[in-house]
Structures are given as structure tokens and as C-alpha cells.
Scaffold this active site. Structure first.
Site, PDB file in Angstrom:
ATOM      1  N   HIS A 131       0.873  -1.177   0.000  1.00 33.69           N
ATOM      2  CA  HIS A 131       0.000   0.000   0.000  1.00 33.69           C
ATOM      3  C   HIS A 131       0.917   1.236   0.000  1.00 33.69           C
ATOM      4  O   HIS A 131       2.033   1.179   0.531  1.00 33.69           O
ATOM      5  CB  HIS A 131      -0.816  -0.052   1.297  1.00 33.69           C
ATOM      6  CG  HIS A 131      -1.888   0.972   1.435  1.00 33.69           C
ATOM      7  ND1 HIS A 131      -1.642   2.250   1.862  1.00 33.69           N
ATOM      8  CD2 HIS A 131      -3.222   0.896   1.213  1.00 33.69           C
ATOM      9  CE1 HIS A 131      -2.790   2.927   1.913  1.00 33.69           C
ATOM     10  NE2 HIS A 131      -3.757   2.121   1.521  1.00 33.69           N
ATOM     11  N   ASP A 190       2.949  -4.721   7.976  1.00 36.08           N
ATOM     12  CA  ASP A 190       1.713  -3.950   7.881  1.00 36.08           C
ATOM     13  C   ASP A 190       0.562  -4.955   7.923  1.00 36.08           C
ATOM     14  O   ASP A 190       0.293  -5.650   6.945  1.00 36.08           O
ATOM     15  CB  ASP A 190       1.738  -3.151   6.569  1.00 36.08           C
ATOM     16  CG  ASP A 190       0.369  -2.618   6.170  1.00 36.08           C
ATOM     17  OD1 ASP A 190      -0.615  -2.854   6.893  1.00 36.08           O
ATOM     18  OD2 ASP A 190       0.292  -1.962   5.116  1.00 36.08           O
ATOM     19  N   GLN A 218      -4.647  -5.504   6.732  1.00 29.60           N
ATOM     20  CA  GLN A 218      -5.617  -6.407   6.095  1.00 29.60           C
ATOM     21  C   GLN A 218      -5.550  -7.817   6.661  1.00 29.60           C
ATOM     22  O   GLN A 218      -6.253  -8.699   6.181  1.00 29.60           O
ATOM     23  CB  GLN A 218      -5.368  -6.459   4.580  1.00 29.60           C
ATOM     24  CG  GLN A 218      -5.530  -5.142   3.874  1.00 29.60           C
ATOM     25  CD  GLN A 218      -6.983  -4.661   3.838  1.00 29.60           C
ATOM     26  OE1 GLN A 218      -7.917  -5.420   4.052  1.00 29.60           O
ATOM     27  NE2 GLN A 218      -7.165  -3.384   3.559  1.00 29.60           N
ATOM     28  N   LYS A 258     -10.603  -1.134  10.173  1.00 29.11           N
ATOM     29  CA  LYS A 258     -10.729  -2.302   9.287  1.00 29.11           C
ATOM     30  C   LYS A 258     -11.047  -3.561  10.084  1.00 29.11           C
ATOM     31  O   LYS A 258     -11.211  -4.631   9.512  1.00 29.11           O
ATOM     32  CB  LYS A 258      -9.436  -2.503   8.491  1.00 29.11           C
ATOM     33  CG  LYS A 258      -9.171  -1.361   7.511  1.00 29.11           C
ATOM     34  CD  LYS A 258      -7.938  -1.604   6.701  1.00 29.11           C
ATOM     35  CE  LYS A 258      -7.385  -0.357   6.063  1.00 29.11           C
ATOM     36  NZ  LYS A 258      -8.121   0.062   4.871  1.00 29.11           N
ATOM     37  N   CYS A 263      -4.665   2.459  -3.657  1.00 25.97           N
ATOM     38  CA  CYS A 263      -3.408   2.916  -3.042  1.00 25.97           C
ATOM     39  C   CYS A 263      -2.294   1.901  -3.257  1.00 25.97           C
ATOM     40  O   CYS A 263      -1.455   1.679  -2.367  1.00 25.97           O
ATOM     41  CB  CYS A 263      -3.576   3.209  -1.551  1.00 25.97           C
ATOM     42  SG  CYS A 263      -4.730   4.524  -1.226  1.00 25.97           S
TER      43      CYS A 263
HETATM   44  N1  PMP Z   1      -1.901  -0.895   4.585  1.00 30.62           N
HETATM   45  C1  PMP Z   1      -2.854  -1.618   3.997  1.00 30.62           C
HETATM   46  C2  PMP Z   1      -2.519  -2.984   3.485  1.00 30.62           C
HETATM   47  C3  PMP Z   1      -4.127  -1.073   3.837  1.00 30.62           C
HETATM   48  O1  PMP Z   1      -5.084  -1.784   3.252  1.00 30.62           O
HETATM   49  C4  PMP Z   1      -4.400   0.227   4.335  1.00 30.62           C
HETATM   50  C5  PMP Z   1      -5.759   0.871   4.163  1.00 30.62           C
HETATM   51  N2  PMP Z   1      -6.330   0.700   2.921  1.00 30.62           N
HETATM   52  C6  PMP Z   1      -3.371   0.918   4.953  1.00 30.62           C
HETATM   53  C7  PMP Z   1      -2.142   0.327   5.065  1.00 30.62           C
HETATM   54  C8  PMP Z   1      -3.566   2.290   5.495  1.00 30.62           C
HETATM   55  O2  PMP Z   1      -4.427   2.242   6.582  1.00 30.62           O
HETATM   56  P1  PMP Z   1      -4.963   3.589   7.252  1.00 30.62           P
HETATM   57  O3  PMP Z   1      -5.486   4.418   6.130  1.00 30.62           O
HETATM   58  O4  PMP Z   1      -6.044   3.094   8.177  1.00 30.62           O
HETATM   59  O5  PMP Z   1      -3.817   4.210   7.958  1.00 30.62           O
END
Ligand code: PMP
Length: 422
Positions: free
Chosen positions: A139, A216, A219, A242, A380
Site C-alpha cells: 500500500h 503492515d 488487512q 478495518k 493505493c
Molecule cells: N496498509 C494496507 C494494506 C491497507 O489496506 C491500508 C488501508 N487501505 C493501509 C495500510 C492504510 O491504513 P490507514 O489508512 O487506516 O492508515
């Protein structure tokens, strides 16, 4: 409240949920909503999951009964708010099987957790000539903070490639690791393709090379039990919103000796031991990393969300999402001109696809008219999508409360709108 049905868990392919799905759906008021006159079918769970009533209730309870700033006060409300806030730290410790609650730092989300590591650990430990590995599946929040820092410090960012299924090329990973590698920053589960990365193996390889690993987990934590000690992760990040919790709160877990050696990254109240104009000393971890008044109600609500998720059972949730994924995949494969991106074995409940002759954005807009919420765009993860030769995909992503009937509605809606667009 337990959602577990009396029957034992059935095989992964079973079309019967391993919990009382009707009752579970009853916890989510938003699922009763209509959108454009149709029953909402919410399949954008990888972007944010919906919130069960017990989590929503935390906000009412907090602001009507014990709204107070934490840690500093000696009065009853401050004590109650502090106890509830710190109670979530212990809940997160249990949720991740962290050794100690002091290894749990509250942040605004995964993004801020990664930026904390980059700006604190990264600034203190990275030098020109060093290498940081990220993967093609990342991401943007696990790419851009490293790029910003690399520009300042002059270390090199290297990228672990993926195969045609969207699985990490582990042979290439092992080749990329070398004595200059300081950190591997990789997601546990890809938000764009659902690939589940072998992070325990990756951690072992990183450690053999003398590097740390930051995972990270944004997910991962909503879909499978996570044990940071079994993974041997040095840092592990996730977001509340999430995992059936609120926005505005997330977590950074770190190994104790790393967190203790890291400098603060934001200065202010709460993170100090003493302040004078001659200089300041800092609080112990985790407070050293929590400058200012945090999102108190959100943190307390996150604790409630983790309780909710554990009452359902993460293994059961993961199993049900696999059933939904299999059903959706076979339905999509029937659609003419369909291309599913991300077909790695053992992937999580994320289904990214493009369709010949129908633009992803148009599909998303039109099926919203039929009450179906999916995500369209680059998710993203622009480098990954570019690697696969697309600018945008449609993405359906599943949560505990989704049903096989909702998947059928998705397939029927896609059939209809794709017919209109061609
Ligand atoms: N990493 C992953 C794999 C994500 O899916 C997301 C959110 N789409 C993020 C990081 C960023 O998370 P946040 O916007 O809640 O900080």
C-alpha cells in the site's frame, strides 16, 4: 455475547457459516439501510469495515458518562477514562499475543504507525548505503514514508517482485537480502489482491541477514488470528477501522528493546518525564510515542471491537470469508471477458478484477445504483497495478457479516451493468 453456533466448525468449503450469521448481522444497524431503494450490499470491507452496535455504544457511553482527559487527572472521571483507555492496551496485547502491554503504542492508524517507525527508528538507524526492502504488493502507506526518508538520508529502497499470481517471489526476496539490508517492510495481506505473505518465513530470513521486519497487518487482523511472537515480527501495525472498530485509531506493536532504544518522534504533553528550558527527559514506552491527547473514545471503542471479533472467532471469520470468496470467484469466472487479478494460493477474501470493454469506474458507479458497494480505482497500490498493466480494478472484499445471497446479488448486478456498458 457468543455468536458461535452449537454445531462444530464444518469444512472450509461448507456453505454454512460457522456462526449464527443472522444474529451477527443484527449487530450492524447499517446493514438494514437501503441505497437507491435497494438493500445495501456492502462489499468494500478492505477499505473500512462496518461497526457493530456494541462499538457504536462506546461513544454514547463515554461522552455521556466519563469524558475526561486521561493520565493526568486525579478525579473520578479521569480515572475511569484512563482505566478504559489502558484496558484497550491490554486487549490489544492479548489480541496480538504481545508479551507486554507496554509494547502497544496507539496511533491514528496503520499509516501513522509506519510513519512513526520511519521517523523514529529509521532516522536513528539508517545511513547512506543501507537498504530497505519493500514489496511490489505494498500500500502507498508502506512505500511513501520510506521514499521520503530515503530522499533525506540517501539509503536505497529495493522492491521484492511478485509472480503472475501476485504472490511474492521468495527466491528473489532471499537474493535481495544482504548485509546492507536494515529493514524489510512488507504487508501481511495485500489490500489490492488479497495475497497472504509468508511473513514468519520472511522474518526468519530477514533476521538471518541481520535486518528487522515491519509487518503492515491492516488487512490481516480482521481475517485471521495474528501472533506477533510466532511471526517474530519486530514491528506490527494495524488500523481500528478495518477490524470492526472506529476510524482515527490504530496500533504499532514493537519489540521492547527496539521501542526503548528509539527516540521520540513527536514532542508535547504526555510523552515527557520532565521539561525545563535546559532540556527535557522522556516518558517510558509506550507513552514516549503518544504525544498529546489521544483519540480516547476511539481507543476504548477499539477495545470493544476486538472483544466483539474475538467473541465471533477469527478462525471462523476467516473460514466463512473463504466460502464467500470461492462462491464469488466461480460466479465472476462465468462473466465474459473477466480477468481476476491476484490468484495466489491461500489468498484472503479480496477479489480484484477488470472486465474487457467496461471501465472499472463505470462498473462501480452503476452497481452502486443497484445497492452494491465495491471499490474501484488503484487501491493505493499504483506500482502493483501498473505492474499488471492496469490503472484501476474493481474490488469486492468480504467481512464476517456478508452472505452468499449478497455474493449472488453482486454477480447478478455485475452481469447487468457490464451488459449495459458493452
Ligand atoms: N496498509 C494496507 C494494506 C491497507 O489496506 C491500508 C488501508 N487501505 C493501509 C495500510 C492504510 O491504513 P490507514 O489508512 O487506516 O492508515
Amino acid at each position: 455475547m457468543s455468536h458461535t453456533a452449537a454445531e462444530p466448525l464444518s469444512a472450509a468449503a461448507s456453505s454454512k457459516p460457522p456462526f449464527d450469521l443472522t444474529r451477527l448481522r443484527g449487530d450492524f444497524p447499517v446493514l438494514e439501510r437501503q441505497v437507491h431503494g435497494k438493500a445495501l450490499v456492502y462489499l468494500d470491507n478492505a477499505a473500512t469495515s462496518q461497526t457493530p452496535q456494541p462499538v457504536i455504544d462506546v461513544f454514547n457511553d463515554y461522552y455521556s458518562r466519563y469524558n475526561a482527559n486521561i493520565h493526568r487527572g486525579l478525579h473520578t472521571l479521569a480515572d475511569e477514562a484512563t482505566a478504559a483507555f489502558e484496558g484497550t492496551r491490554e486487549s490489544v496485547r492479548g489480541f496480538l499475543n504481545a508479551p507486554d502491554a507496554r509494547q502497544v503504542v496507539f496511533t491514528r492508524g496503520t499509516t501513522e504507525a509506519i510513519n512513526l517507525v520511519a521517523n523514529s527508528w529509521g532516522r536513528a538507524n539508517l545511513a547512506p548505503g543501507d537498504e530497505v526492502l519493500v514489496s511490489m504488493l505494498e500500500h502507498h502507506s508502506n512505500i511513501v514514508p520510506w521514499q521520503l526518508l530515503a530522499r533525506e538520508i540517501g539509503f536505497t529502497l529495493r522492491v521484492i517482485p511478485v509472480d503472475d499470481n501476485g504472490a511474492l517471489d521468495m527466491a528473489a526476496y532471499r537474493t535481495l537480502l544482504n548485509e546492507r539490508t536494515r529493514l524489510v517492510a512488507v504487508n501481511h495481506v495485500s489490500n489490492a489482491f488479497g495475497t497472504v505473505n509468508p511473513v514468519a518465513d520472511m522474518a526468519a530470513a530477514a533476521h538471518r541477514a541481520g535486518a528487522l521486519i515491519l509487518v503492515d497487518g491492516a488487512q490481516a487482523v480482521p481475517h485471521q488470528p495474528v501472533d506477533v511472537q510466532a511471526l517474530d515480527a519486530d514491528f506490527y501495525a494495524f488500523s481500528g477501522h478495518k477490524v470492526y472498530g472506529p476510524t482515527g485509531v490504530g496500533v504499532l506493536y514493537g519489540k521492547r528493546e527496539l521501542l526503548e532504544a528509539m527516540p521520540p518522534w513527536q514532542g508535547g504533553g504526555e510523552m515527557i518525564a520532565t521539561v525545563s528550558f535546559a532540556g527535557s527527559t522522556f516518558a517510558e514506552v509506550p507513552h514516549k510515542f503518544e504525544a498529546g491527547t489521544p483519540a480516547i473514545a476511539e481507543v476504548i471503542a477499539l477495545g470493544r471491537a476486538l472483544e466483539w471479533v474475538q467473541s465471533v472467532g477469527l478462525a471462523a471469520i476467516g473460514q466463512w470469508e473463504q466460502t464467500l470468496l470461492a462462491h464469488a470467484t466461480s460466479g465472476l469466472e462465468e462473466i465474459d471477458g473477466m480477468r481476476i487479478l491476484g490468484t495466489a494460493p491461500g489468498k484472503a477474501g479480496v477479489l480484484s478484477f477488470v472486465v474487457d470493454g467496461a471501465h472499472a469506474q463505470d462498473i462501480g458507479l452503476l452497481i452502486d445504483q443497484l445497492g452494491v458497494a465495491i471499490r474501484t480505482g488503484h487501491h493505493c497500490a499504483q506500482p502493483l497495478l501498473h505492474h499488471f498493466g492496469v490503472e484501476a480494478t474493481c474490488r469486492a472484499s468480504f467481512a464476517a457479516y456478508n452472505t452468499l445471497e449478497e455474493v449472488d446479488t453482486l454477480i447478478a448486478a455485475l452481469d447487468r451493468v457490464i451488459g449495459m456498458l458493452r
